[in-house]
Motif scaffolding. Structure first.
Motif, PDB file in Angstrom:
ATOM      1  N   UNK A 152       0.843  -1.210   0.000  1.00 31.72           N
ATOM      2  CA  UNK A 152       0.000   0.000   0.000  1.00 31.72           C
ATOM      3  C   UNK A 152       0.874   1.255   0.000  1.00 31.72           C
ATOM      4  N   UNK A 153       1.930   1.269   0.806  1.00 32.34           N
ATOM      5  CA  UNK A 153       2.803   2.455   0.846  1.00 32.34           C
ATOM      6  C   UNK A 153       3.437   2.698  -0.527  1.00 32.34           C
ATOM      7  N   UNK A 158       3.477   7.880  -4.273  1.00 35.30           N
ATOM      8  CA  UNK A 158       3.319   8.793  -5.424  1.00 35.30           C
ATOM      9  C   UNK A 158       1.981   9.546  -5.406  1.00 35.30           C
ATOM     10  N   UNK A 159       0.972   8.987  -4.696  1.00 38.69           N
ATOM     11  CA  UNK A 159      -0.332   9.667  -4.651  1.00 38.69           C
ATOM     12  C   UNK A 159      -0.294  10.939  -3.811  1.00 38.69           C
ATOM     13  N   UNK A 164      -5.048  16.136  -7.678  1.00 38.04           N
ATOM     14  CA  UNK A 164      -6.213  16.622  -6.943  1.00 38.04           C
ATOM     15  C   UNK A 164      -5.829  16.896  -5.485  1.00 38.04           C
ATOM     16  N   UNK A 165      -5.872  18.171  -5.099  1.00 42.80           N
ATOM     17  CA  UNK A 165      -5.366  18.625  -3.797  1.00 42.80           C
ATOM     18  C   UNK A 165      -5.845  17.830  -2.592  1.00 42.80           C
ATOM     19  N   UNK A 171      -3.282  11.811   1.543  1.00 49.86           N
ATOM     20  CA  UNK A 171      -2.296  10.735   1.417  1.00 49.86           C
ATOM     21  C   UNK A 171      -1.024  11.008   2.217  1.00 49.86           C
ATOM     22  N   UNK A 172      -0.690  12.278   2.429  1.00 49.34           N
ATOM     23  CA  UNK A 172       0.540  12.588   3.173  1.00 49.34           C
ATOM     24  C   UNK A 172       0.443  11.995   4.581  1.00 49.34           C
ATOM     25  N   UNK A 173      -0.682  12.267   5.232  1.00 49.15           N
ATOM     26  CA  UNK A 173      -0.845  11.762   6.596  1.00 49.15           C
ATOM     27  C   UNK A 173      -0.995  10.236   6.599  1.00 49.15           C
ATOM     28  N   UNK A 174      -1.769   9.732   5.634  1.00 47.82           N
ATOM     29  CA  UNK A 174      -1.994   8.286   5.576  1.00 47.82           C
ATOM     30  C   UNK A 174      -0.659   7.551   5.420  1.00 47.82           C
TER      31      UNK A 174
END
Ligand SMILES: [Fe+2]
Ligand SMILES: [Fe+2]
Length: 341
Positions: A152-153, A158-159, A164-165, A171-174
């Motif tokens: 998943x990582x 790349x996401x 799309x903001x 995704x940064x936090x996830x």
């Protein structure tokens, strides 16, 4: 062709009826922004296909986080120590949180969480097929963290740069939380691999069962991937399925060596010319079977999800009733202070 999200295209409001040539101009400006690596935000104009593709992808991602709580939730009450239980509880809660951020990101595209949940429950939207495999032993929790969260990582880093903001920011936090998940899984396997012969065997068996499904998480091979080219042009996807799969294999093989566990593929070997590990063929029929509903746990996962939603109905109703009551209180208060003035 835009992907089928199960969501009807919204009729454009009369004020948004475009004159000939205007849409082309908007499309041109949109693509310019994407090509310049700028972010598209909810109020910006976007092509309908872009909006639908994002809804499909973000919803599928959100559903996967929520359904993904089940295989590991299965082990919370049977974790081997208080510490392992606390860690697993935190991890499973994180996954629920990821689902919530992602439903919120999808809502910025003009669809409601209720609609998306209905689409999942009626089988019109999917979740990742990896969660249709059972967790037979405690070692599976380790293998899921190491391999499933690890895959998943690889997909999700790349996401963070997605055009799309709201999706990119979620995704940064996830990704930060996913890297904790990956390490906790690795730590479980590392401990088991150095435990009794029975524990070691359990760890090896879990890796044997989760390895191939993890490789399938990157989706079909590039030549059979329907949505890839358009998603790349829109800056939603940055790398092809096969590139990401290769990256995952390259990172994971040396980690397996440190664990002292083998991967169930006799064809894995370093290829000096390519500068990558070669690996054996993937059983795509298995992926097709599981995606189309015939995996070992598909029916169980959906039945559990729908039942949990139904059991929570009274909580949602109570929350809405409470909100209505508060609102009525505010209105009464406003009227009273209006009279007093
Ligand atoms: Fe997650
Ligand atoms: Fe995770």
């Amino acid at each position: 062709m835009p992907a089928d999200t199960g969501i009807e295209g919204r009729d454009q409001a009369p004020s948004e009826v475009r004159v000939a040539g205007e849409v082309e101009e908007l499309e041109r400006r949109f693509q310019e922004l994407v090509d310049a690596d700028q972010r598209i935000e909810p109020r910006d104009w976007m092509p309908e296909g872009y909006r639908r593709t994002l809804i499909r992808q973000i919803a599928q991602h959100a559903h996967s986080e929520i359904i993904g709580m089940q295989p590991e939730g299965n082990w919370i009450t049977r974790a081997p120590s208080l510490k392992r239980k606390a860690i697993l509880l935190a991890k499973v809660q994180d996954e629920g949180g990821h689902g919530i951020y992602l439903y919120s990101a999808a809502e910025t595209l003009g669809v409601s969480r209720d609609e998306l949940v209905d689409l999942l429950h009626s089988g019109r939207q999917k979740y990742s097929s990896i969660f249709n495999y059972p967790t037979l032993t405690w070692a599976d929790v380790g293998a899921i963290g190491w391999l499933v969260d690890g895959a998943a990582i690889t997909n999700q880093i790349p996401l963070c740069r997605c055009s799309y903001g709201p999706y990119g920011r979620a995704m940064v936090r996830i990704c930060k939380e996913e890297s904790f998940h990956q390490r906790q899984g690795y730590d479980i396997l590392y401990t088991l691999a150095r435990g009794t012969p029975r524990q070691r065997e359990m760890a090896q068996d879990a890796v044997n069962r989760w390895w191939w499904p993890s490789l399938m998480m990157f989706g079909p091979p590039d030549e059979a991937s329907q949505h890839s080219a358009q998603s790349m042009a829109w800056g939603i996807k940055r790398h092809s399925n096969d590139e990401l799969r290769q990256r995952f294999v390259d990172v994971t093989v040396p980690q397996a060596e440190v664990l002292g566990l083998s991967l169930p593929d006799p064809e894995i070997r370093w290829n000096e010319d390519r500068g990558h590990y070669d690996f054996g063929p993937i059983d795509w029929d298995e992926l097709r079977r599981v995606v189309s509903g015939d995996g070992p746990c598909n029916r169980q996962r959906m039945a559990h999800k729908v039942a949990a939603h139904e059991n929570g109905r009274w909580v949602r109703e109570a929350a809405l009733a409470y909100e209505a009551k508060l609102e009525a209180g505010y209105k009464r208060g406003a009227r009273a202070s209006g009279r007093a003035a």
